[in-house]
Design a protein around this motif. Structure first.
Motif, PDB file in Angstrom:
ATOM      1  N   CYS A 263       0.824  -1.210   0.000  1.00  0.00           N
ATOM      2  CA  CYS A 263       0.000   0.000   0.000  1.00  0.00           C
ATOM      3  C   CYS A 263       0.856   1.255   0.000  1.00  0.00           C
ATOM      4  O   CYS A 263       2.016   1.251   0.418  1.00  0.00           O
ATOM      5  CB  CYS A 263      -0.933   0.003   1.208  1.00  0.00           C
ATOM      6  N   ILE A 264       0.244   2.332  -0.470  1.00  0.00           N
ATOM      7  CA  ILE A 264       0.904   3.624  -0.591  1.00  0.00           C
ATOM      8  C   ILE A 264       1.600   4.027   0.705  1.00  0.00           C
ATOM      9  O   ILE A 264       2.759   4.456   0.696  1.00  0.00           O
ATOM     10  CB  ILE A 264      -0.126   4.714  -0.983  1.00  0.00           C
ATOM     11  N   HIS A 265       0.909   3.897   1.826  1.00  0.00           N
ATOM     12  CA  HIS A 265       1.465   4.396   3.090  1.00  0.00           C
ATOM     13  C   HIS A 265       2.704   3.639   3.535  1.00  0.00           C
ATOM     14  O   HIS A 265       3.600   4.215   4.145  1.00  0.00           O
ATOM     15  CB  HIS A 265       0.411   4.402   4.203  1.00  0.00           C
ATOM     16  N   HIS A 266       2.770   2.335   3.218  1.00  0.00           N
ATOM     17  CA  HIS A 266       3.967   1.580   3.595  1.00  0.00           C
ATOM     18  C   HIS A 266       5.153   1.903   2.696  1.00  0.00           C
ATOM     19  O   HIS A 266       6.306   1.649   3.071  1.00  0.00           O
ATOM     20  CB  HIS A 266       3.661   0.079   3.582  1.00  0.00           C
ATOM     21  N   LEU A 267       4.879   2.458   1.513  1.00  0.00           N
ATOM     22  CA  LEU A 267       5.953   2.896   0.620  1.00  0.00           C
ATOM     23  C   LEU A 267       6.379   4.335   0.904  1.00  0.00           C
ATOM     24  O   LEU A 267       7.419   4.791   0.416  1.00  0.00           O
ATOM     25  CB  LEU A 267       5.485   2.810  -0.847  1.00  0.00           C
ATOM     26  N   TRP A 268       5.580   5.060   1.669  1.00  0.00           N
ATOM     27  CA  TRP A 268       5.808   6.498   1.859  1.00  0.00           C
ATOM     28  C   TRP A 268       6.328   6.840   3.256  1.00  0.00           C
ATOM     29  O   TRP A 268       7.298   7.590   3.413  1.00  0.00           O
ATOM     30  CB  TRP A 268       4.501   7.249   1.586  1.00  0.00           C
ATOM     31  N   PHE A 269       5.657   6.326   4.288  1.00  0.00           N
ATOM     32  CA  PHE A 269       5.976   6.700   5.669  1.00  0.00           C
ATOM     33  C   PHE A 269       6.834   5.631   6.356  1.00  0.00           C
ATOM     34  O   PHE A 269       6.901   4.489   5.910  1.00  0.00           O
ATOM     35  CB  PHE A 269       4.682   6.883   6.472  1.00  0.00           C
ATOM     36  N   THR A 270       7.480   6.033   7.469  1.00  0.00           N
ATOM     37  CA  THR A 270       8.185   5.082   8.337  1.00  0.00           C
ATOM     38  C   THR A 270       7.868   5.426   9.793  1.00  0.00           C
ATOM     39  O   THR A 270       7.203   6.435  10.081  1.00  0.00           O
ATOM     40  CB  THR A 270       9.712   5.139   8.146  1.00  0.00           C
ATOM     41  N   ASP A 271       8.409   4.621  10.714  1.00  0.00           N
ATOM     42  CA  ASP A 271       8.185   4.881  12.138  1.00  0.00           C
ATOM     43  C   ASP A 271       8.744   6.240  12.563  1.00  0.00           C
ATOM     44  O   ASP A 271       8.308   6.804  13.570  1.00  0.00           O
ATOM     45  CB  ASP A 271       8.785   3.760  12.989  1.00  0.00           C
ATOM     46  N   ALA A 272       9.686   6.801  11.788  1.00  0.00           N
ATOM     47  CA  ALA A 272      10.228   8.128  12.105  1.00  0.00           C
ATOM     48  C   ALA A 272       9.169   9.221  11.947  1.00  0.00           C
ATOM     49  O   ALA A 272       9.334  10.324  12.475  1.00  0.00           O
ATOM     50  CB  ALA A 272      11.424   8.432  11.213  1.00  0.00           C
ATOM     51  N   ASP A 273       8.077   8.915  11.231  1.00  0.00           N
ATOM     52  CA  ASP A 273       7.023   9.902  10.993  1.00  0.00           C
ATOM     53  C   ASP A 273       5.962   9.932  12.087  1.00  0.00           C
ATOM     54  O   ASP A 273       5.105  10.824  12.080  1.00  0.00           O
ATOM     55  CB  ASP A 273       6.344   9.630   9.644  1.00  0.00           C
ATOM     56  N   TYR A 274       6.004   8.985  13.029  1.00  0.00           N
ATOM     57  CA  TYR A 274       4.967   8.961  14.072  1.00  0.00           C
ATOM     58  C   TYR A 274       5.001  10.225  14.934  1.00  0.00           C
ATOM     59  O   TYR A 274       3.949  10.731  15.341  1.00  0.00           O
ATOM     60  CB  TYR A 274       5.115   7.731  14.967  1.00  0.00           C
ATOM     61  N   ASP A 275       6.191  10.748  15.212  1.00  0.00           N
ATOM     62  CA  ASP A 275       6.267  11.930  16.078  1.00  0.00           C
ATOM     63  C   ASP A 275       5.531  13.115  15.466  1.00  0.00           C
ATOM     64  O   ASP A 275       4.859  13.869  16.166  1.00  0.00           O
ATOM     65  CB  ASP A 275       7.733  12.301  16.349  1.00  0.00           C
ATOM     66  N   ALA A 276       5.653  13.283  14.156  1.00  0.00           N
ATOM     67  CA  ALA A 276       4.993  14.421  13.491  1.00  0.00           C
ATOM     68  C   ALA A 276       3.541  14.131  13.132  1.00  0.00           C
ATOM     69  O   ALA A 276       2.671  14.984  13.276  1.00  0.00           O
ATOM     70  CB  ALA A 276       5.770  14.800  12.235  1.00  0.00           C
ATOM     71  N   LYS A 277       3.268  12.912  12.669  1.00  0.00           N
ATOM     72  CA  LYS A 277       1.940  12.576  12.137  1.00  0.00           C
ATOM     73  C   LYS A 277       1.035  11.881  13.156  1.00  0.00           C
ATOM     74  O   LYS A 277      -0.194  11.895  13.013  1.00  0.00           O
ATOM     75  CB  LYS A 277       2.084  11.680  10.898  1.00  0.00           C
ATOM     76  N   GLY A 278       1.612  11.229  14.146  1.00  0.00           N
ATOM     77  CA  GLY A 278       0.830  10.575  15.192  1.00  0.00           C
ATOM     78  C   GLY A 278      -0.200   9.606  14.663  1.00  0.00           C
ATOM     79  O   GLY A 278       0.080   8.774  13.801  1.00  0.00           O
ATOM     80  N   SER A 279      -1.431   9.757  15.140  1.00  0.00           N
ATOM     81  CA  SER A 279      -2.503   8.811  14.803  1.00  0.00           C
ATOM     82  C   SER A 279      -2.908   8.872  13.336  1.00  0.00           C
ATOM     83  O   SER A 279      -3.548   7.960  12.824  1.00  0.00           O
ATOM     84  CB  SER A 279      -3.736   9.079  15.673  1.00  0.00           C
ATOM     85  N   LEU A 280      -2.549   9.953  12.632  1.00  0.00           N
ATOM     86  CA  LEU A 280      -2.934  10.081  11.218  1.00  0.00           C
ATOM     87  C   LEU A 280      -2.251   9.023  10.355  1.00  0.00           C
ATOM     88  O   LEU A 280      -2.707   8.756   9.239  1.00  0.00           O
ATOM     89  CB  LEU A 280      -2.604  11.481  10.688  1.00  0.00           C
ATOM     90  N   ILE A 281      -1.173   8.432  10.862  1.00  0.00           N
ATOM     91  CA  ILE A 281      -0.539   7.342  10.116  1.00  0.00           C
ATOM     92  C   ILE A 281      -0.614   6.026  10.904  1.00  0.00           C
ATOM     93  O   ILE A 281       0.203   5.132  10.721  1.00  0.00           O
ATOM     94  CB  ILE A 281       0.919   7.672   9.707  1.00  0.00           C
ATOM     95  N   LYS A 282      -1.644   5.918  11.742  1.00  0.00           N
ATOM     96  CA  LYS A 282      -1.886   4.654  12.441  1.00  0.00           C
ATOM     97  C   LYS A 282      -2.710   3.750  11.525  1.00  0.00           C
ATOM     98  O   LYS A 282      -3.890   4.000  11.287  1.00  0.00           O
ATOM     99  CB  LYS A 282      -2.629   4.892  13.758  1.00  0.00           C
ATOM    100  N   TRP A 283      -2.070   2.739  10.978  1.00  0.00           N
ATOM    101  CA  TRP A 283      -2.720   1.757  10.116  1.00  0.00           C
ATOM    102  C   TRP A 283      -2.454   0.359  10.652  1.00  0.00           C
ATOM    103  O   TRP A 283      -1.503   0.141  11.398  1.00  0.00           O
ATOM    104  CB  TRP A 283      -2.141   1.813   8.693  1.00  0.00           C
ATOM    105  N   ASN A 284      -3.293  -0.577  10.249  1.00  0.00           N
ATOM    106  CA  ASN A 284      -3.024  -2.000  10.476  1.00  0.00           C
ATOM    107  C   ASN A 284      -2.905  -2.684   9.116  1.00  0.00           C
ATOM    108  O   ASN A 284      -3.851  -2.596   8.326  1.00  0.00           O
ATOM    109  CB  ASN A 284      -4.166  -2.661  11.261  1.00  0.00           C
TER     110      ASN A 284
END
Length: 448
Positions: A263-284
Motif C-alpha cells: 500500500c501507498i502508506h507503507h511505501l511512503w511513511f516510516t516509524d520516524a514519521d509517528y512523532d509528526a503525524k501521530g494517529s494520522l498514520i496509524k494503520w493495520n
C-alpha cells in the motif's frame, strides 16, 4: 452517441510510452492511432499535450464504510474521491456493519453502489469461523473474491479456527485475499505496553505492538496453507522486510498462485514519521522502519510484489484524536495514491510504466477483470490523464473524502490528475467531480 477525442497523448500501456490519439465512443475505446480525425462535429476534443494518459487505476483494497459506518464515508463520497485521484475501479472489503458475510448482505452493497458510485465497483465476500456455506455460494463471475481477516477486525470477522481456515482454502477456487497479523502476538505486545503506559500508549510504539513478527507469523502460515491446498491466495498490505522472502518473481504473474500487494502508506511513511503525524498514520498493519520500507520498494521493483493499492479506510478526525487504544486504524488515500506514486517517479524510484503495471494492469490480471486495466481498442474507456508538472498543495478545501483530512495535508505534489473517464464519461476535470455516477459492476473472466 457520446464521443471524446484525446489528442497528443503520452499513452502509457504495457511497458511502453508512445505518443498518439485515443478516440472514445460511448463506453469504449474505439481507436488508438498516431493521429485521428474526429468522425463527428459533436466529438469533444481534449488536448493532452505533455500529459500522460494511462488506464484508470484499479484499487483492489478499500473500505468505503457503507452500510453502517456512513459518518466516516459512503460509497458515493469515497468513489468521488477515487475518481478525483484517477482511480476508476475499486474492490471494497466486507467489514462494514453488518459485515458482508451472507449473499443477501453482500448484494445489498451492490445495490447501493449501482445507484451512487462514481467509479466501477466490486465487493468482497467475507469469511468467518462459521459461514463456509455462504462463502461457497459466491459467484466468481461478478464478485472479486473472498476476504479473510487473520488478525482482529470489525465484528465477527476474525478467522482463527485452523480447521475452518483449511476448509475455506481447500473448498473454493475463488481468489482468497488475506489480512495477515497474528492476533496472539498483538495481544501480548499490547498488554506489555499497556502495563507501562496505561491507556495512553504513545503512537510511536504502534509498529512494535503490531510487530514485524506478528505479520510474518500470520502471512507465512497463510502461504503454507495455500501451498498445501492449492488455493489462489492474494496477500494484502505487506509491511515488512522479513515477509519479502515468502514471495517469488521467478514465474510470470499469470502463473502465480500466490500474489502480493503493498500500500501507498507503507511505501511512503516510516516509524520516524509517528512523532509528526501521530494517529494520522496509524494503520493495520503498522507503518514500520526505513529498512522495511526499503525492502518493500525493492520487492515491488523486482516483481515479488505485484500490486500497489491504498487500503483507503477513513475515520473522522475526532475518532483519530482518541488515545492509542481507542483510536481506530486507517486513513483516506484514494485521492492521492496516483500522484504519490508520480512523486516517487520524480524522485527516481519508479518509472511511469511500472506505476501503470502495478496500479492498472496487474490488478486487472490478478482478479481477471473483464476489459479494464489497459488502454486497448474494445476495452472500457476508464482513463486518467496526469500532468506530471502541474504542482498543487493538499489542503482541507481540496480534500474530497467525507472525513475531510489526509495524511498528505500540507504536501506539495508535483503532478496532478486533470481528467478521469469512467466507462467513456468524463467524471472529473480540473479539480471538479461532475455529477456523473458512471460506475458499473465489475465482471470477471472466470468459469462459473
Amino acid at each position: 452517441m457520446s464521443c471524446f477525442l484525446i489528442r497528443n497523448a503520452k499513452i502509457v500501456n504495457e511497458g511502453v510510452v508512445f505518443e498518439g490519439d485515443i478516440l472514445i465512443e460511448n463506453e469504449f475505446i474505439k481507436e488508438i492511432a498516431k493521429q485521428i480525425s474526429p468522425k463527428s462535429s459533436d466529438c469533444v476534443i481534449i488536448d493532452a499535450e505533455g500529459s500522460y494518459v494511462m488506464p484508470g487505476a484499479i484499487d483492489d483494497q478499500v473500505h468505503f464504510r457503507e452500510p453502517g459506518l456512513t459518518h466516516k464515508g459512503t460509497i458515493e463520497t469515497e468513489s468521488k474521491a477515487a475518481v478525483a485521484g484517477g482511480i476508476t475501479s475499486f474492490i471494497e472489503q466486507p467489514n462494514t456493519v453488518p459485515n458482508a458475510v451472507t449473499q443477501e448482505l453482500l448484494e445489498d452493497k451492490y445495490q447501493i453502489a449501482a445507484k451512487t458510485s462514481y467509479a466501477n465497483y466490486s465487493f468482497m465476500m467475507g469469511g468467518t469461523n462459521d459461514n463456509l456455506e455462504e462463502v461457497l455460494k459466491t459467484n466468481p463471475r461478478n464478485v472479486a473474491g473472498i476476504k479473510l481477516f487473520l488478525g482482529s477486525s470489525t465484528g465477527n470477522m476474525l478467522v482463527d479456527n485452523p480447521e475452518v481456515l483449511e476448509k475455506i482454502f481447500s473448498s473454493t477456487k475463488m481468489l482468497i485475499a488475506v489480512h495477515c497479523e497474528d492476533e496472539a502476538t498483538i495481544k501480548a505486545n499490547t498488554q506489555k505496553y499497556k502495563e507501562e503506559y496505561g491507556d495512553d500508549i504513545p503512537m510511536k510504539y504502534h509498529h512494535l505492538i503490531r510487530s514485524a513478527e506478528a505479520c510474518y507469523l500470520s502471512s507465512s502460515k497463510a502461504i503454507e496453507l495455500a501451498k498445501k491446498t492449492g488455493a489462489r491466495l492474494h496477500v494484502f498490505h505487506l509491511s515488512t522486510a522479513k515477509e519479502m522472502d515468502l514471495f517469488t518473481n521467478k514465474i510470470p504473474l499469470e502463473q502465480k498462485q500466490i500474489t502480493a500487494e503493498v500500500c501507498i502508506h507503507h511505501l511512503w511513511f516510516t516509524d520516524a514519521d509517528y512523532d509528526a503525524k501521530g494517529s494520522l498514520i496509524k494503520w493495520n498493519p503498522a507503518v514500520k522502519t526505513q529498512a522495511d520500507k526499503d525492502a518493500l520498494w525493492k520487492a515491488l521493483l523486482d516483481d515479488r510484489i505485484d500490486v500497489i493499492a491504498t487500503d483507503h479506510a477513513p475515520h473522522t478526525l475526532e475518532e483519530k484524536c482518541n488515545p492509542y487504544l481507542t483510536c481506530p486504524s486507517g486513513g483516506p488515500l484514494v485521492q492521492h495514491a496516483v500522484v504519490a506514486m508520480f512523486e516517487a517517479h520524480h524522485q527516481g524510484k519508479i518509472s511511469v510504466e511500472k506505476i501503470v503495471e502495478k496500479m492498472c494492469h496487474n490488478p486487472a490480471k490478478i482478479f481477471k477483470i473483464e476489459k479494464r486495466g489497459f488502454i486497448k481498442e474494445g476495452y472500457y474507456a476508464d482513463i486518467a490523464i496526469v500532468n506530471a508538472y502541474l504542482p498543487w498543495n493538499v489542503k482541507k478545501e481540496n480534500i474530497i473524502a467525507k472525513c475531510g483530512w489526509s495524511p498528505f495535508e500540507g504536501y506539495n505534489f508535483k503532478s496532478r490528475v486533470t481528467h478521469t473517464f469512467v466507462n467513456g464519461k468524463l467524471v472529473y476535470h480540473n479539480g471538479k467531480v461532475k455529477e456523473a455516477k458512471a460506475g458499473q459492476r465489475l465482471l470477471f473472466e472466470r468459469e462459473v
